[in-house]
Enzyme design. Sequence first.
Site, PDB file in Angstrom:
ATOM      1  N   CYS A   1     103.170  37.828 -26.005  1.00  0.00           N
ATOM      2  CA  CYS A   1     104.433  38.307 -25.293  1.00  0.00           C
ATOM      3  C   CYS A   1     103.681  39.364 -24.690  1.00  0.00           C
ATOM      4  O   CYS A   1     102.562  39.555 -23.579  1.00  0.00           O
ATOM      5  CB  CYS A   1     105.454  39.149 -26.213  1.00  0.00           C
ATOM      6  SG  CYS A   1     106.933  39.629 -25.170  1.00  0.00           S
TER       7      CYS A   1
ATOM      8  N   GLU B 297     105.903  31.946 -32.074  1.00  0.00           N
ATOM      9  CA  GLU B 297     105.797  32.341 -33.378  1.00  0.00           C
ATOM     10  C   GLU B 297     106.963  31.631 -34.179  1.00  0.00           C
ATOM     11  O   GLU B 297     106.861  30.713 -35.340  1.00  0.00           O
ATOM     12  CB  GLU B 297     104.838  33.613 -34.144  1.00  0.00           C
ATOM     13  CG  GLU B 297     105.925  34.572 -33.644  1.00  0.00           C
ATOM     14  CD  GLU B 297     105.309  35.045 -32.083  1.00  0.00           C
ATOM     15  OE1 GLU B 297     105.032  34.273 -31.523  1.00  0.00           O
ATOM     16  OE2 GLU B 297     105.977  36.489 -32.047  1.00  0.00           O
TER      17      GLU B 297
ATOM     18  N   HIS C 265     107.819  34.185 -27.692  1.00  0.00           N
ATOM     19  CA  HIS C 265     107.261  34.268 -28.766  1.00  0.00           C
ATOM     20  C   HIS C 265     107.277  32.956 -29.594  1.00  0.00           C
ATOM     21  O   HIS C 265     108.118  32.906 -30.292  1.00  0.00           O
ATOM     22  CB  HIS C 265     108.010  35.563 -30.000  1.00  0.00           C
ATOM     23  CG  HIS C 265     108.309  36.717 -29.336  1.00  0.00           C
ATOM     24  ND1 HIS C 265     106.963  37.287 -30.339  1.00  0.00           N
ATOM     25  CD2 HIS C 265     108.524  37.335 -27.912  1.00  0.00           C
ATOM     26  CE1 HIS C 265     107.342  38.500 -29.248  1.00  0.00           C
ATOM     27  NE2 HIS C 265     108.126  39.044 -28.516  1.00  0.00           N
TER      28      HIS C 265
END
Length: 536
Positions: free
Chosen positions: A382, A510, A508
């Site tokens: 990001c 993650e 994102h």
Amino acid sequence: MLNMTKYIFVTGGVLSSLGKGIFAASLAKILRSGGIKASIMKIDPYLNCDAGTLNPFEHGEVFVTRDGFECDLDVGNYERYTNTFAVKEQNLMMGSVYRAVTEKERKGDYLGKTVQLIPHATNEIKTQIRKAAKTTAADVLVVEIGGTVGDLESDIVLEAVRQMNFEEPPQSTTFIHLALVPTIITGELKTKPIQHSVKALLSRGITPNMLIARADVMVPKALREKIALFCNVREENVFCSPTLESIYELPLELVKQNLHERLAERMGISFTPNLAEWEALTEKTKKLSTAPAVRIGVIGKYAVAKDAYMSVFEALNHAGIHNGVRIDAELVDSEAIEKGKGTLDKYDGLLVPGGFGGRGVEGKITAIRFARENKVPYLGLCYGMQLATIEFARNAAKLEDANTSENNPDLKHPVIDLLPEQKNVEDKGGTMRLGARDVSVVKGTLAYKLYGSDKISKRFRHRYEVNPEYIKRLEDAGAVFSGMEPNQNIMKILELKDHPFFFGTQFHPEFDSRLEKPEPAFNGFVAAAKEKQGKR
Ligand code: GLN
């Protein structure tokens, strides 16, 4: 399928940050592994309406659900433990309860009535709990109540669940209280705090069915007997959550203590947990504790608060397990880099996670330049992708003052600029581009190699993006935009050729990583870092 939804309410005592969220996630994991449709809900007592406006330094990372809700980080743990995707109903922040009540009052829904915490706020809470069970089609809903019993602001939540206890059929509600059993300086374990916290719970009309003693070590039987006696809970229903080598071990530890049998008995259900795959993965994790480490520098603003980047660290660990390496990931203070302190050349990989605002930005850009020029594997998430674009614009495409208009509205080269839909937005809460969206992946790129598909769906949380006016100039200088919004000129992935691994995502990744299945961008990044480490 059970006839009626069952509820397990998890409360906490003595102090916060004891791992109540990990416990709730472990419970759901155990139940699901035995074929029970269990899901989880977190209730946070704050007056915020979502976690988006909370400070990550105090509260840890803001987790984003696929349906676009900015959540408490515990929801990330729920997703990781149960390998499911959460929805917005699974995190209730009390601000939205009070807002709903006052909005109804203004609309006249309660005309003639005195609007009160009981029954109006408690009814709203109960409605939301039942809605979470329904939306997630849960047979068992584990409800974690944030905060500590005794806090003024969580009393109203406790009152609501107390009411549910007698509104629901017998055996449909179970109360589990987790509290600290501290070790004092002499090495002795003390039970007084848990006794007091159970008293606090009793004074609110809630009798716990089970207790979890959270301690540094296993609480011996004699002490469990003492806790049972003083807290009015049978000894076989007193369990221990000791500090473990890996947080992923907790479901296994609880099963070892037979918590599932007592739970099944209490709830009138039958199931046999099967945690074989989970156990194999945690064993693998533990074995890696002596393996050579791959060193990753995570360049962040909240340099003392690892929780502010919880999913990032978890995703790195998952990828490490998959690549058979131990991850030694360290937070590097971006402001220290700005001041010229600290060395970057000790790392096998550098990562810039999401972020906001100008503080520490130049330090992050310095780290990105270092990674690009010295061929150190780089992963930008990001803000980390936006800043990589800025670094490339400045130093490779020679657009000298390139920056993001987030930090300077009067730029000559705003290579990162506001999304058109964000231009007239005034509210700060819940107004970013949030949640999952499709990304088209260009064939023949690193992105395609990693994801193995020309279409992926990823989670977003941002206001700014690569300014379409600069795309051509950046590409001419060698940048590769390998992912974009389908059929639009909105760039979602930046990568560089002639570099072992340089990858920036507007999304994102993650949030999608699991112990069972690392996220591809993290997996590729860790594999590249492992290779670099091998060459040292
Ligand atoms: N501040 C940037 C934006 O709003 C990046 C956000 C983030 O990293 N989550 O677009």
